[in-house]
Design a protein around this motif. Structure first.
Motif, mmCIF file in Angstrom:
data_model
loop_
_atom_site.group_PDB
_atom_site.id
_atom_site.type_symbol
_atom_site.label_atom_id
_atom_site.label_comp_id
_atom_site.label_asym_id
_atom_site.label_seq_id
_atom_site.Cartn_x
_atom_site.Cartn_y
_atom_site.Cartn_z
ATOM 1 N N TYR A 103 62.396 -29.282 28.777
ATOM 2 C CA TYR A 103 63.488 -29.156 29.741
ATOM 3 C C TYR A 103 63.087 -29.432 31.191
ATOM 4 O O TYR A 103 63.953 -29.600 32.047
ATOM 5 C CB TYR A 103 64.117 -27.758 29.643
ATOM 6 C CG TYR A 103 64.790 -27.517 28.320
ATOM 7 C CD1 TYR A 103 65.981 -28.173 27.993
ATOM 8 C CD2 TYR A 103 64.246 -26.655 27.373
ATOM 9 C CE1 TYR A 103 66.613 -27.956 26.767
ATOM 10 C CE2 TYR A 103 64.869 -26.433 26.147
ATOM 11 C CZ TYR A 103 66.047 -27.095 25.850
ATOM 12 O OH TYR A 103 66.657 -26.883 24.644
ATOM 13 N N LEU A 104 61.802 -29.434 31.498
ATOM 14 C CA LEU A 104 61.348 -29.716 32.870
ATOM 15 C C LEU A 104 60.386 -30.907 32.843
ATOM 16 O O LEU A 104 59.216 -30.810 33.195
ATOM 17 C CB LEU A 104 60.663 -28.474 33.468
ATOM 18 C CG LEU A 104 61.545 -27.231 33.634
ATOM 19 C CD1 LEU A 104 60.714 -26.020 34.011
ATOM 20 C CD2 LEU A 104 62.611 -27.463 34.704
ATOM 21 N N SER A 127 55.204 -30.853 36.801
ATOM 22 C CA SER A 127 53.860 -30.795 36.216
ATOM 23 C C SER A 127 53.685 -29.578 35.310
ATOM 24 O O SER A 127 54.091 -28.463 35.659
ATOM 25 C CB SER A 127 52.801 -30.760 37.311
ATOM 26 O OG SER A 127 51.516 -30.539 36.751
ATOM 27 N N PHE A 128 53.053 -29.804 34.172
ATOM 28 C CA PHE A 128 52.794 -28.720 33.215
ATOM 29 C C PHE A 128 51.919 -27.635 33.830
ATOM 30 O O PHE A 128 52.038 -26.454 33.495
ATOM 31 C CB PHE A 128 52.119 -29.300 31.963
ATOM 32 C CG PHE A 128 51.657 -28.264 30.976
ATOM 33 C CD1 PHE A 128 52.566 -27.608 30.155
ATOM 34 C CD2 PHE A 128 50.316 -27.910 30.887
ATOM 35 C CE1 PHE A 128 52.147 -26.642 29.260
ATOM 36 C CE2 PHE A 128 49.897 -26.951 29.987
ATOM 37 C CZ PHE A 128 50.816 -26.314 29.173
ATOM 38 N N PHE A 129 51.023 -28.033 34.743
ATOM 39 C CA PHE A 129 50.074 -27.072 35.313
ATOM 40 C C PHE A 129 50.738 -26.030 36.209
ATOM 41 O O PHE A 129 50.157 -24.988 36.484
ATOM 42 C CB PHE A 129 48.972 -27.803 36.090
ATOM 43 C CG PHE A 129 48.097 -28.661 35.222
ATOM 44 C CD1 PHE A 129 47.331 -28.086 34.220
ATOM 45 C CD2 PHE A 129 48.058 -30.032 35.383
ATOM 46 C CE1 PHE A 129 46.538 -28.861 33.392
ATOM 47 C CE2 PHE A 129 47.264 -30.821 34.561
ATOM 48 C CZ PHE A 129 46.504 -30.239 33.567
ATOM 49 N N ILE A 174 56.608 -21.237 24.917
ATOM 50 C CA ILE A 174 57.110 -21.417 26.284
ATOM 51 C C ILE A 174 56.694 -22.783 26.822
ATOM 52 O O ILE A 174 57.479 -23.471 27.484
ATOM 53 C CB ILE A 174 56.590 -20.281 27.198
ATOM 54 C CG1 ILE A 174 57.171 -18.935 26.739
ATOM 55 C CG2 ILE A 174 56.956 -20.543 28.654
ATOM 56 C CD1 ILE A 174 56.607 -17.724 27.466
ATOM 57 N N GLY A 175 55.439 -23.184 26.504
ATOM 58 C CA GLY A 175 54.961 -24.494 26.944
ATOM 59 C C GLY A 175 55.809 -25.620 26.372
ATOM 60 O O GLY A 175 56.125 -26.593 27.065
ATOM 61 N N GLY A 176 56.210 -25.481 25.102
ATOM 62 C CA GLY A 176 57.047 -26.498 24.465
ATOM 63 C C GLY A 176 58.413 -26.619 25.133
ATOM 64 O O GLY A 176 58.895 -27.734 25.392
ATOM 65 N N PHE A 177 59.046 -25.464 25.440
ATOM 66 C CA PHE A 177 60.329 -25.478 26.131
ATOM 67 C C PHE A 177 60.190 -26.056 27.541
ATOM 68 O O PHE A 177 61.061 -26.795 28.013
ATOM 69 C CB PHE A 177 60.910 -24.058 26.209
ATOM 70 C CG PHE A 177 61.600 -23.624 24.946
ATOM 71 C CD1 PHE A 177 62.757 -24.254 24.522
ATOM 72 C CD2 PHE A 177 61.097 -22.586 24.168
ATOM 73 C CE1 PHE A 177 63.408 -23.863 23.349
ATOM 74 C CE2 PHE A 177 61.719 -22.198 22.994
ATOM 75 C CZ PHE A 177 62.893 -22.838 22.589
ATOM 76 N N TYR A 178 59.091 -25.721 28.202
ATOM 77 C CA TYR A 178 58.835 -26.209 29.566
ATOM 78 C C TYR A 178 58.763 -27.734 29.572
ATOM 79 O O TYR A 178 59.371 -28.403 30.415
ATOM 80 C CB TYR A 178 57.522 -25.612 30.073
ATOM 81 C CG TYR A 178 57.221 -25.888 31.527
ATOM 82 C CD1 TYR A 178 57.657 -25.010 32.524
ATOM 83 C CD2 TYR A 178 56.497 -27.009 31.913
ATOM 84 C CE1 TYR A 178 57.370 -25.251 33.861
ATOM 85 C CE2 TYR A 178 56.207 -27.262 33.247
ATOM 86 C CZ TYR A 178 56.648 -26.379 34.213
ATOM 87 O OH TYR A 178 56.363 -26.625 35.536
ATOM 88 N N ILE A 179 58.013 -28.299 28.612
ATOM 89 C CA ILE A 179 57.859 -29.758 28.525
ATOM 90 C C ILE A 179 59.196 -30.421 28.199
ATOM 91 O O ILE A 179 59.524 -31.494 28.721
ATOM 92 C CB ILE A 179 56.795 -30.120 27.463
ATOM 93 C CG1 ILE A 179 55.406 -29.652 27.927
ATOM 94 C CG2 ILE A 179 56.780 -31.612 27.186
ATOM 95 C CD1 ILE A 179 54.351 -29.679 26.830
#
Length: 393
Positions: free
Chosen positions: A357-358, A362-364, A350-355
């Motif tokens: 596409y968004l 902020s990742f946090f 999920i973190g990889g997709f978040y980085i």
């Protein structure tokens, strides 16, 4: 057992857990560095790291039956022996899939070891010291896990050296288990088949599902912070030294407050402490999102975050022991491990997709949102604070 015997048992078990944490903490960066030097792609490197959690999930449905049938000691001996053997075999053959299989075996062995030690500690701990004892478990695992990466530089001397040292340390801890007197969990329920185990899962989920969410959240937080945050940070042109400092700050913060929060949970209740740390963890990670360009502010915010939410796994286990009948403690501890593993598997994905596409967000925020969600769930559904019959001792 008397109080003196309980104390000795506790220290042997948490010592073994510390050594197990050390081996786990060593493997993550060590193998990543060895593969990176060997030209293995980052995606394959990440895939290899998931082997540990795959091993945990594969063996989980089959762990309760042998624990109830044979007792805690044989399961710990099996798990510890598997870890010692797997660590010793790493230098034999340096190939991707052989090491993948060894990491899966370590996942199986570690899960057997942790499942049996957690259940043993929760079963003999009185209610007024349960949080303290489980926090000691978490504290010693955390210290071992934090010390593990210190072995990585030894790879420059000899690639086999870290594996040999770790295997030897695990062997020393494993030998102490043979001095313990075996015990079995309470047998009010009859678990004699795989289907009976699944039925126990359903019953334990009915009583304590809300207590399994903190381990799930912590698994997601830990794996995404260690696996996805470095990628995000480097894309934000953050220095590698700052990334290392941030990750160390979280680990140190979780060690500092592990025991105090466990003791506070004995005094004020697990639900209140969990809601407090999760909400203020949401605040601290939100603050971190505004401090990403500060080389002092960001590590400070993450240190505070670690002090707040670094204990959510052990607090979740303690909360579970308050909600499920004593006869279901093995099942409850097993489910804590399963939920933690599910969170750990989801974190980097999920973190990889978040980085990807968004990119401008902020990742946090993903971590703080999950912590706020867990706060509300425990506030709304975790109001059952009274001890169940049989859990007061």
């Amino acid at each position: 057992m008397n109080q003196k015997q309980n104390k000795l048992l506790l220290w042997i078990l948490v010592g073994l857990v510390a050594i197990s944490g050390f081996s786990q903490g060593m493997l993550l960066p060590l193998i990543a560095v060895i593969f990176e030097k060997g030209g293995v792609s980052s995606s394959l490197n990440g895939l290899n790291a998931t082997a540990l959690y795959i091993g945990i999930l594969l063996v989980s449905p089959f762990m309760e039956l042998p624990l109830r049938k044979y007792g805690y000691k044989p399961v710990i001996i099996f798990g510890g022996g598997l870890v010692v053997a797997a660590l010793a075999m790493f230098p034999l053959w340096k190939t991707f899939w052989f090491w993948f299989a060894l990491r899966m075996l370590i996942g199986i062995g570690d899960h057997a070891l942790h499942f049996a030690t957690q259940t043993w500690i929760t079963s003999f701990s009185p209610a007024d010291k349960r949080g303290r004892n489980i926090s000691l478990y978490g504290l010693f695992f955390g210290i071992g896990f934090a010390a593990g990466p210190l072995m990585t530089p030894l790879v420059n001397i000899n690639e086999a050296l870290p594996f040999i040292i770790s295997s030897f340390l695990c062997l020393i801890g494993w030998v102490f288990v043979f001095t313990l007197k075996n015990e079995r969990p309470e047998q009010e329920v009859n678990v004699n088949s795989f289907l009976a185990t699944l039925k126990q899962f359903r019953t334990a989920l009915k009583y304590g599902w809300v207590a399994f969410l903190p381990p799930l959240g912590y698994g997601f937080l830990e794996s995404s912070l260690n696996g996805s945050f470095p990628v995000y940070a480097l894309r934000m042109n953050m220095k590698v030294s700052t990334v290392s400092l941030v990750l160390s700050a979280f680990a140190i913060g979780s060690i500092i407050t592990q025991l105090p929060l466990g003791i506070l949970s004995d005094q004020f209740g697990r639900r209140k402490i969990l809601m407090t740390v999760l909400f203020f963890g949401f605040c601290s990670f939100t603050a971190a999102s505004f401090l990403e360009q500060s080389t002092i502010g960001l590590p400070a915010a993450i240190l505070i975050s670690g002090m707040l939410v670094g204990s959510t796994f052990s607090l979740g286990i303690s909360f579970m022991t308050d909600l499920v009948p004593r006869s279901l403690l093995p099942t409850g501890n097993l489910l804590c491990g399963i939920f933690f593993s599910l969170g750990s598997l989801c974190g980097p994905i999920i973190g990889g997709f978040y980085i990807k596409y968004l990119q401008d967000v902020s990742f946090f925020y993903i971590i703080s949102t999950i912590l706020l969600f867990l706060t509300f769930i425990i506030f709304i559904f975790g109001k059952r604070t009274q001890l169940l019959p049989g859990n007061e001792n």
